[in-house]
Structure formats: C-alpha cells, structure tokens
Design a protein around this motif. Structure first.
Motif, mmCIF file in Angstrom:
data_model
loop_
_atom_site.group_PDB
_atom_site.id
_atom_site.type_symbol
_atom_site.label_atom_id
_atom_site.label_comp_id
_atom_site.label_asym_id
_atom_site.label_seq_id
_atom_site.Cartn_x
_atom_site.Cartn_y
_atom_site.Cartn_z
ATOM 1 N N UNK A 1 67.464 -57.968 163.904
ATOM 2 C CA UNK A 1 66.413 -58.634 163.131
ATOM 3 C C UNK A 1 66.943 -59.069 161.785
ATOM 4 N N UNK A 2 66.034 -59.477 160.905
ATOM 5 C CA UNK A 2 66.422 -59.918 159.566
ATOM 6 C C UNK A 2 65.421 -59.405 158.536
ATOM 7 N N UNK A 3 65.909 -59.261 157.299
ATOM 8 C CA UNK A 3 65.034 -58.885 156.188
ATOM 9 C C UNK A 3 65.128 -59.979 155.138
ATOM 10 N N UNK A 4 63.976 -60.399 154.598
ATOM 11 C CA UNK A 4 64.009 -61.327 153.469
ATOM 12 C C UNK A 4 63.692 -60.524 152.216
ATOM 13 N N UNK A 5 64.467 -60.775 151.149
ATOM 14 C CA UNK A 5 64.206 -60.140 149.849
ATOM 15 C C UNK A 5 64.193 -61.227 148.790
ATOM 16 N N UNK A 6 63.212 -61.161 147.900
ATOM 17 C CA UNK A 6 63.159 -62.128 146.807
ATOM 18 C C UNK A 6 63.080 -61.354 145.499
ATOM 19 N N UNK A 7 64.108 -61.539 144.674
ATOM 20 C CA UNK A 7 64.124 -60.907 143.352
ATOM 21 C C UNK A 7 63.418 -61.869 142.402
ATOM 22 N N UNK A 8 62.358 -61.417 141.729
ATOM 23 C CA UNK A 8 61.615 -62.289 140.815
ATOM 24 C C UNK A 8 61.702 -61.731 139.402
ATOM 25 N N UNK A 9 62.062 -62.591 138.459
ATOM 26 C CA UNK A 9 62.059 -62.171 137.052
ATOM 27 C C UNK A 9 60.755 -62.656 136.429
ATOM 28 N N UNK A 10 60.037 -61.733 135.779
ATOM 29 C CA UNK A 10 58.748 -62.066 135.161
ATOM 30 C C UNK A 10 58.794 -61.725 133.671
ATOM 31 N N UNK A 11 57.914 -62.367 132.906
ATOM 32 C CA UNK A 11 57.806 -62.020 131.475
ATOM 33 C C UNK A 11 56.504 -61.289 131.212
ATOM 34 N N UNK A 12 55.904 -60.761 132.265
ATOM 35 C CA UNK A 12 54.608 -60.091 132.115
ATOM 36 C C UNK A 12 54.492 -59.011 133.182
ATOM 37 N N UNK B 1 60.416 -58.497 146.240
ATOM 38 C CA UNK B 1 59.548 -58.569 147.420
ATOM 39 C C UNK B 1 60.434 -58.437 148.649
ATOM 40 N N UNK B 2 60.016 -57.625 149.633
ATOM 41 C CA UNK B 2 60.833 -57.563 150.847
ATOM 42 C C UNK B 2 59.968 -57.345 152.084
ATOM 43 N N UNK B 3 60.434 -57.910 153.183
ATOM 44 C CA UNK B 3 59.759 -57.658 154.462
ATOM 45 C C UNK B 3 60.694 -58.018 155.611
ATOM 46 N N UNK B 4 60.312 -57.560 156.794
ATOM 47 C CA UNK B 4 61.045 -57.909 158.005
ATOM 48 C C UNK B 4 60.641 -59.324 158.412
ATOM 49 N N UNK B 5 61.618 -60.172 158.698
ATOM 50 C CA UNK B 5 61.338 -61.566 159.068
ATOM 51 C C UNK B 5 60.692 -61.627 160.458
ATOM 52 N N UNK C 1 68.351 -63.629 152.625
ATOM 53 C CA UNK C 1 67.926 -63.229 153.973
ATOM 54 C C UNK C 1 69.124 -62.535 154.612
ATOM 55 N N UNK C 2 68.956 -61.265 154.965
ATOM 56 C CA UNK C 2 70.095 -60.535 155.529
ATOM 57 C C UNK C 2 69.811 -60.106 156.957
ATOM 58 N N UNK C 3 70.873 -60.074 157.742
ATOM 59 C CA UNK C 3 70.760 -59.590 159.114
ATOM 60 C C UNK C 3 70.648 -58.068 159.112
ATOM 61 N N UNK C 4 69.797 -57.553 160.008
ATOM 62 C CA UNK C 4 69.707 -56.101 160.201
ATOM 63 C C UNK C 4 70.699 -55.759 161.306
#
Length: 438
Positions: free
Chosen positions: A288-299, A346-350, A376-379
């Motif tokens: 499977x695959x996992x998607x991860x999104x690193x978000x930089x916020x100012x709040x 944010x992360x979840x299984x694709x 997006x990384x392969x599991x």
C-alpha cells in the motif's frame, strides 16, 4: 552484525548491544535515523521536497527548525517509553506532554475528554449515552484478562468487540470515538476480532492519560531525530560501533545466508543483518501507500483552545473512508520550529488514485497554510521472516501517529533473531549488571 538506519534499527542496535552482541551500525546518510530523521535547517526541507527558492524571511532562522518526516507521538505508558526507561536512554532526552487529543465528528473537532469533569461537560455525546459510556469505562478499568471474575459473561479470547459494545448499548458515534480515538485503530476490522486486544488498548490509553493528565502523548524536545541518537549512544556504551555516511554497495549472501556487507570496497562480516526495506528492494513487497503532508502554519489550529501541540483523529466513518486520517501538531514550544510557528503533519493510508483529495477534510481544519510539503511513500514489508538468510527487514512506518505498531515490529524482529520473546524485565536486569544500579 551490522544494521542501518531508522529509529527501529537504532533501538535494535541498542538492545542487541545490551544483550552482549557485537554490533556494527552503518548508515548511508550523514545523520542518524534514515526516514525517521528530523530535517534541519529549514532550507534542507525545501531542497528535499524540490521547492524552488529559499524559505521566505517570515519563516525565521532556518536553524530553528527540526522537522520530522514521519510524525509520531509516544504513549506515556506505552512500549517505547518502557524501552527508553529500561535502557535509560531517557537521560539523553527531554519530553513534553502533548496538550490535547481531538476527534472529528460531523465536520467539527471535539476534545477527547481527559478527565471525568471534561467527559461530563463534553458535547461529544448526550447525557444517557455518557452514563452508558461511563459504565463501559469502569468495566474496562476493572478488566483483568487473568481474572475471570472481571469478565461479566464476556470471553476475552472469543467475544468480538462488536458484542461488547452491544452489551453496553453504545451508539455508533461513541463506538467510532472509542475504537479510533481511544483504542487507536485505523480501520473497523477490529469489531469482528476477539475483544481482549481492544480492551487492553483502551486501558493503555487511560493509564497513559493518568500519568500526566493533559493527554496520553509525549513528544521529545528537538524532534524525533533525538530518539535514534539516544539509542546510538546506548549502543556505544556497550561497545557498539557506528558509521555514518557509509554507502552500502552490496549485501553479500553465500548459500542463501548473509555473510557480510560491502561498503567502499571493504567487507564487514556478520552473522545477522537488520535493515530497512530501502536496502533490500528484492526482498520486500509493496502492500500500500501512505500520504503525508507537512504543513507550516503561523497560528494554532482553530477550536483546539490554542494548544501548542495536539493530535486530531478523523475516524474513517466520518469521511466515508476505510482508514482514519491523522493530524499531528507541534510547534516552537518543542524547539522544532521558529518562534510563533506551528508544524501540522497530516497522514493517512492511500485509498484512491487521488491521494491529495483524500486528505482535504484534514487540510480544511488547518487553513490558512503557509507552506505544504507532500510525500507519498510505499508501504513495504519483508517477503519472509529472515530465518534462512538471517537478513531481518523492518516494515515501513505506517500512518499511525504513535509508536505502538513500531514497537510491535521491533519485538517481532527481536524474536526472529534470538528465538525468544522480548522481555522488558530481562532487559532491565541486564542493564543493572553493567551499571550496578537499582
């Protein structure tokens, strides 16, 4: 024996060194921790994700950032904390308690109650439901798999969890919340499995919560990259050797069994090898695959009471999915970001062909987002147990935001390598022999 890489490999080198094995640890990277490293300075994160240009001045000093590629919290009473305490790696680390855990319901986020008073005041469930839920929690707290008097007609090894929920007459929302925000399951497969594991997971959550009161999660100052370094030091105390920047040219196998590793023309001989999937592409398969999104916020994240760190769980049922979406948020309070900045991952299984669409509900909770880094990384999992080849391969990190599954993998590799179960108490005794402390 030589290994390379990640938090898992570093922990195993530490444990194996304490167990009297001769350990050589090689890593192709110039830093500890492979995939599970923390990236610093911020410029390196931009390069790694091929984002053109330098970070804007508003991001502060690049050196003030330590960004985890893979977000994980530690359960205060969980297995990794036990490993850290028993090996005394805790002396190299400072932890902070995460300020809260939140769960998503009907488009809003609610705090997962962490005290009796919070539970009574929570708008997550109605009054009668609260009473039934409380009865259920009392049952869980008293449950002891060694004492049949605590079962109340349930067979922990046979009764499916679905039946237990029915016995306490819990509604769908409460079931979602319990299974995903307390027992931390990512899917609903557990409902039809024997209830013992679920009950123990809820116990772990409550016991972890009881230790510090705000939430059951801990996070190290300066990021998760501190963990592999701590275990690397442990390994060194017990005579282990570390080599960074060592490209692995070949794993040498004779008659189906590993005999060494070739690097820069030299061969390091070994009887056993531990590595992550990236070193042995032909011995692993993709599941499977996992998607991860690193978000930089100012709040801080809205509706979290301005928490400087938190976890948000979006149960799959709430967004018509099979697996949960996780958000893991930390900030300058943990020395991982510039002053006034927050990092939410944010992360979840694709599950579909458009993974970025799948995480939209999570991204909406974080708006406005200053900068996103998507991966997006392969599991990958090993094709065999390594019994023949004596090459023991770890599994890729899953989408969960805590280390419990990571520890299960460590214990599994330990058992495959030594033939015996990993025993925390045994580990403690071995350490005391050397340090001569209680």
């Amino acid at each position: 024996m030589s290994t390379n890489g990640e938090v898992k490999e570093c922990i195993l080198s530490g444990i194996m060194s304490v167990n009297g094995k001769k350990v050589l640890h090689m890593d192709r990277n110039p830093y500890y921790g492979g995939e599970s490293a923390s990236i610093t300075p911020l410029e390196d994160l931009y390069k790694r994700f091929k984002i053109p240009g330098a970070p804007p001045a508003s991001m502060g000093r690049g050196r003030d950032w330590n960004v985890d590629l893979i977000p994980k919290f530690l359960m205060a009473n969980g297995q990794l904390v036990k490993m850290l305490l028993y090996t005394e790696v805790t002396r190299y680390l400072d932890f902070k308690v995460t300020e809260g855990s939140f769960v998503y319901k009907g488009g809003k986020i609610y705090k997962v109650p962490s005290t009796e008073a919070e539970a009574l005041a929570s708008s997550l469930m109605g009054l009668f439901e609260k009473r039934r839920f409380r009865k259920f929690l009392v049952y869980v707290a008293n449950f002891d798999e060694k004492d049949a008097r605590t079962f109340e007609g349930i067979d922990p090894k046979k009764t499916p969890m679905r039946e237990v929920y029915k016995k306490f007459d819990l509604g769908q929302d409460v079931i979602d919340f319990t299974g995903h925000a307390l027992a931390l399951y990512r899917t609903d497969d557990y409902l039809d499995q024997p209830c013992c594991e679920t009950i123990n997971r809820i116990k772990l959550y409550s016991e972890s919560l009881a230790r510090y009161g705000k939430s059951p999660y801990l996070y190290p100052l300066y990021g998760l990259g501190e963990l592999p370094q701590g275990f690397a030091r442990l390994s060194a105390i017990y005579g282990g050797t570390y080599m960074l920047n060592k490209p692995i040219e070949e794993i040498i196998v004779q008659n189906g069994k590993v005999i060494g590793v070739k690097s820069e023309g030299e061969i390091a001989r070994c009887k056993q090898l531990i590595c992550d999937p990236s070193y042995v592409k032909d011995r692993v398969e993709k599941v499977g695959q996992v998607i991860r999104v690193i978000c930089i916020l100012s709040h801080p994240i809205k509706n979290t009471n301005d928490a400087n760190s938190c976890q948000i769980i979006i149960p799959q049922n709430q967004v018509n999915r099979k697996s949960d979406i996780y958000v893991c948020m930390i900030s300058s309070a943990h020395n991982v970001a510039a002053q006034g900045k927050y990092i939410a991952i944010v992360s979840t299984t694709v599950e579909t062909k458009e993974p970025e669409k799948e995480i939209r509900p999570a991204l909406e909770l974080l708006e406005p987002i200053e900068q996103k880094f998507v991966s997006i990384s392969d599991l990958l999992v090993p094709k065999d147990l390594g019994t023949e080849s004596q090459i023991f391969i770890s599994r890729t990190y899953d989408a969960t935001t805590h280390f419990e599954t990571t520890c299960d993998d460590i214990k599994d590799i330990y058992k495959r390598m030594t033939g015996s179960e990993f025993d925390f108490e045994e580990m403690k005794r071995k350490k005391n022999d050397i340090y001569g402390e209680d």
